[in-house]
Design a protein around this motif. Sequence first.
Motif, PDB file in Angstrom:
ATOM      1  N   TYR A 245      89.570  51.776  50.852  1.00  0.00           N
ATOM      2  CA  TYR A 245      91.074  51.121  49.686  1.00  0.00           C
ATOM      3  C   TYR A 245      89.933  50.451  48.873  1.00  0.00           C
ATOM      4  O   TYR A 245      89.891  51.080  47.869  1.00  0.00           O
ATOM      5  CB  TYR A 245      91.766  50.306  50.390  1.00  0.00           C
ATOM      6  N   ALA A 246      89.128  49.730  49.511  1.00  0.00           N
ATOM      7  CA  ALA A 246      88.626  49.231  47.996  1.00  0.00           C
ATOM      8  C   ALA A 246      88.122  50.134  47.250  1.00  0.00           C
ATOM      9  O   ALA A 246      87.132  49.442  45.951  1.00  0.00           O
ATOM     10  CB  ALA A 246      87.751  47.813  48.349  1.00  0.00           C
ATOM     11  N   LYS A 247      87.031  51.097  47.776  1.00  0.00           N
ATOM     12  CA  LYS A 247      86.351  52.122  46.981  1.00  0.00           C
ATOM     13  C   LYS A 247      87.044  52.957  45.580  1.00  0.00           C
ATOM     14  O   LYS A 247      86.844  52.961  45.503  1.00  0.00           O
ATOM     15  CB  LYS A 247      86.020  52.839  47.824  1.00  0.00           C
ATOM     16  N   VAL A 248      88.450  52.738  45.881  1.00  0.00           N
ATOM     17  CA  VAL A 248      88.966  52.802  44.823  1.00  0.00           C
ATOM     18  C   VAL A 248      89.226  52.261  44.460  1.00  0.00           C
ATOM     19  O   VAL A 248      90.761  51.419  43.799  1.00  0.00           O
ATOM     20  CB  VAL A 248      90.695  53.720  45.082  1.00  0.00           C
ATOM     21  N   ASP A 249      88.317  51.942  42.711  1.00  0.00           N
ATOM     22  CA  ASP A 249      88.283  50.865  41.725  1.00  0.00           C
ATOM     23  C   ASP A 249      89.298  51.587  40.348  1.00  0.00           C
ATOM     24  O   ASP A 249      88.842  51.919  40.063  1.00  0.00           O
ATOM     25  CB  ASP A 249      87.193  49.455  41.238  1.00  0.00           C
ATOM     26  N   PRO A 250      90.646  50.811  40.647  1.00  0.00           N
ATOM     27  CA  PRO A 250      91.144  52.056  39.103  1.00  0.00           C
ATOM     28  C   PRO A 250      89.987  51.656  37.857  1.00  0.00           C
ATOM     29  O   PRO A 250      90.078  52.576  36.512  1.00  0.00           O
ATOM     30  CB  PRO A 250      92.146  51.376  38.804  1.00  0.00           C
ATOM     31  N   MET A 251      89.569  50.184  37.824  1.00  0.00           N
ATOM     32  CA  MET A 251      88.990  50.332  36.698  1.00  0.00           C
ATOM     33  C   MET A 251      87.634  50.512  36.116  1.00  0.00           C
ATOM     34  O   MET A 251      86.951  49.513  35.499  1.00  0.00           O
ATOM     35  CB  MET A 251      89.300  48.297  35.879  1.00  0.00           C
ATOM     36  N   ARG A 252      86.940  51.232  37.446  1.00  0.00           N
ATOM     37  CA  ARG A 252      85.770  50.992  37.855  1.00  0.00           C
ATOM     38  C   ARG A 252      85.130  52.456  37.014  1.00  0.00           C
ATOM     39  O   ARG A 252      85.450  53.369  37.524  1.00  0.00           O
ATOM     40  CB  ARG A 252      85.140  51.073  39.031  1.00  0.00           C
ATOM     41  N   PRO A 253      84.375  52.278  35.883  1.00  0.00           N
ATOM     42  CA  PRO A 253      84.559  54.004  35.061  1.00  0.00           C
ATOM     43  C   PRO A 253      83.740  54.543  35.728  1.00  0.00           C
ATOM     44  O   PRO A 253      82.689  54.363  36.872  1.00  0.00           O
ATOM     45  CB  PRO A 253      83.589  53.839  33.822  1.00  0.00           C
ATOM     46  N   PHE A 254      83.717  55.724  36.174  1.00  0.00           N
ATOM     47  CA  PHE A 254      83.058  56.906  36.036  1.00  0.00           C
ATOM     48  C   PHE A 254      82.893  56.947  37.834  1.00  0.00           C
ATOM     49  O   PHE A 254      81.815  57.646  38.405  1.00  0.00           O
ATOM     50  CB  PHE A 254      81.332  57.146  36.029  1.00  0.00           C
ATOM     51  N   ASN A 255      83.901  56.262  38.168  1.00  0.00           N
ATOM     52  CA  ASN A 255      84.478  56.324  39.957  1.00  0.00           C
ATOM     53  C   ASN A 255      84.609  57.673  40.547  1.00  0.00           C
ATOM     54  O   ASN A 255      85.039  57.726  41.607  1.00  0.00           O
ATOM     55  CB  ASN A 255      84.381  55.094  40.388  1.00  0.00           C
ATOM     56  N   THR A 256      84.928  58.046  40.276  1.00  0.00           N
ATOM     57  CA  THR A 256      85.798  60.057  40.561  1.00  0.00           C
ATOM     58  C   THR A 256      85.189  60.055  41.540  1.00  0.00           C
ATOM     59  O   THR A 256      85.825  60.428  43.017  1.00  0.00           O
ATOM     60  CB  THR A 256      86.159  60.582  39.657  1.00  0.00           C
ATOM     61  N   ALA A 257      84.251  61.008  41.991  1.00  0.00           N
ATOM     62  CA  ALA A 257      83.782  61.308  43.154  1.00  0.00           C
ATOM     63  C   ALA A 257      83.546  60.315  44.193  1.00  0.00           C
ATOM     64  O   ALA A 257      84.368  60.739  45.219  1.00  0.00           O
ATOM     65  CB  ALA A 257      82.348  61.737  42.638  1.00  0.00           C
ATOM     66  N   ARG A 258      83.147  59.131  43.564  1.00  0.00           N
ATOM     67  CA  ARG A 258      83.564  58.097  45.232  1.00  0.00           C
ATOM     68  C   ARG A 258      85.321  58.024  45.802  1.00  0.00           C
ATOM     69  O   ARG A 258      84.590  58.234  46.451  1.00  0.00           O
ATOM     70  CB  ARG A 258      82.426  57.023  44.686  1.00  0.00           C
TER      71      ARG A 258
END
Length: 576
Positions: free
Chosen positions: A242-255
């Motif tokens: 769950y923590a890997k989905v950080d909404p305010m972390r840019p360029f995080n879509t693939a992760r």
Amino acid sequence: MAHTELAAVAGRGLVAEEPLVTGSADDLLWDTTADVVVVGFGGAGAAAALEACERGASVLIVERFEGGGSTANSGGVYYAGGGTRFQQDAGVADSPEEMFRYLEQECKGAVSEATLRRFCEESVANIEWLAGHGLGFEGSLYSGKTNYPPEDKYLYYAGNEKVPAFAARAAPAARGHRTKGAGWTGYAYFDGLRQATERLGIPVRTHSRVQRLVLDSTGAVIGVELIEIVDPADRRKHQALYAKVDPMRPFNTARAEKAIAEALAFELLVGRRQRIRARSGVILSTGGFGYNVGMVRAHMPCLADRNNALMRLGSMGCSGGGIQLGVSAGGAVGKMDHAFLSRMIAPPDALVQGIIVNRRGERFVNEDAYNALLGGAIMDQPDGDAWIIIDRDLHRKLLRQCIPTGDGTFKPYLAPALLNLFLGGTRKGRTLAELAGRIGVPADRLEASVAQLNAAIAAGQGDPMGKNPDYVRPLGRGPYRALNTSVGNPYSFCIFFTLGGLAVDELRGVVLRPDGSPIDGLYAAGRAAMGLPSNGYISGLSLADGVFSGRRAGRDAAMGRGNARSAADAGSDGAR
């Protein structure tokens, strides 16, 4: 409900199962029982659970992770007005009528006039209800234009209140009540609600995803079937995903997409099935569907195609699961193609003084509009493309304004502006014609757009698009720059979440079928349901709607199964 209807709503993002249908509740074995079962422990779910408990019902909350969801990841802004004590402390004059006149323009018929009036009339009481449960607000006013107030300010203009077209119909008033705390304070808002549920002893079944509803032979919802992760080590692994989905972390879509798929598979692998009976009702408060790309594609394919460029505000729990559960029981949906798409260009306000043009070289929006209105207008342009045009002096001002000052704006606003300026595809031209060629727009149209603005200002007519006079200035000498503010530009940092959901009775919160009849025992609240923000969004309206709709559903569900009276008929005391 035919499986084809559920599949049509879910698209390729199906996460719920068809309901289990039985003759009666006595025909099944249940693992536990409560009067009211709340599915989803965010802002709306907490409000529903607290209200139902305060009205004497036994309540059980089922939460897929550990709670908070999109509420904890939000800015913690609660939209309230009509004369709250925090407005009074700041010397802000307001009334329910002025609040209604303003929101009538923003909500655009998303709910009935009667419901909107009730929301405004209950606003003071609802924020006092929150304060009574320990949430902190304050009347320290910030009167300038901002998407989020500075660290020491907790009351601000959260939407388009001061934009001339809106102010002409309703006296501007600051109604954005930011929860007290450091940074984005959604975590503080939810922590207050969590602590309130703990004080009332409301149990929360965490790491449990409701997989399907249980219906009796009449079509009434009598319970839920969930998948629960029990082993502590498995729970820790689940929460780590769950923590890997950080909404305010840019360029995080693939992760994020990898973690979403792993979490669903992990739940099915290690979880065990449990059935919970709901004597009075089930309340769906699981959020929207922004983190379900398959479901987004079914309703907003243009945004699904640009998924890698979006900052999806919310959490992994925004999978559309609650909406799908409601549809599986026969519920109708609406506004599924409506989204909040935020394009923030201020601070720094140098960009607000420029002009935004589309690929035809034409202006289409006033640049000082609230970020959701701006983002929605950009999304409506051909291919979602747009550029901010600035002159030499505005470029210099932009750079000066991006120097860190320690006021908390650099990381969320100024740094992204600089990243877009230098990495987002900014183009430069000595003349407007040269710049037009660099961004592929007709030179004559771009020159005409600038000439029209400059001529109107010179004639004392103000901005033709209705921009606030504080930000109106002519475009001067070059060189000119065009900053890429297109939806598909990953450096434009467009924030996105969904606004559509289940159709509900606006007096009770019960889910409705396509023919308008209620589904006995099934409710929806927050972003899982259609509500005040479904046609348009301003900061704080989602949290406020979560309390309004959550308390409504909790109140009605606590009254008992088979209730045919509306909350109003029963003497709703939401405003007391």
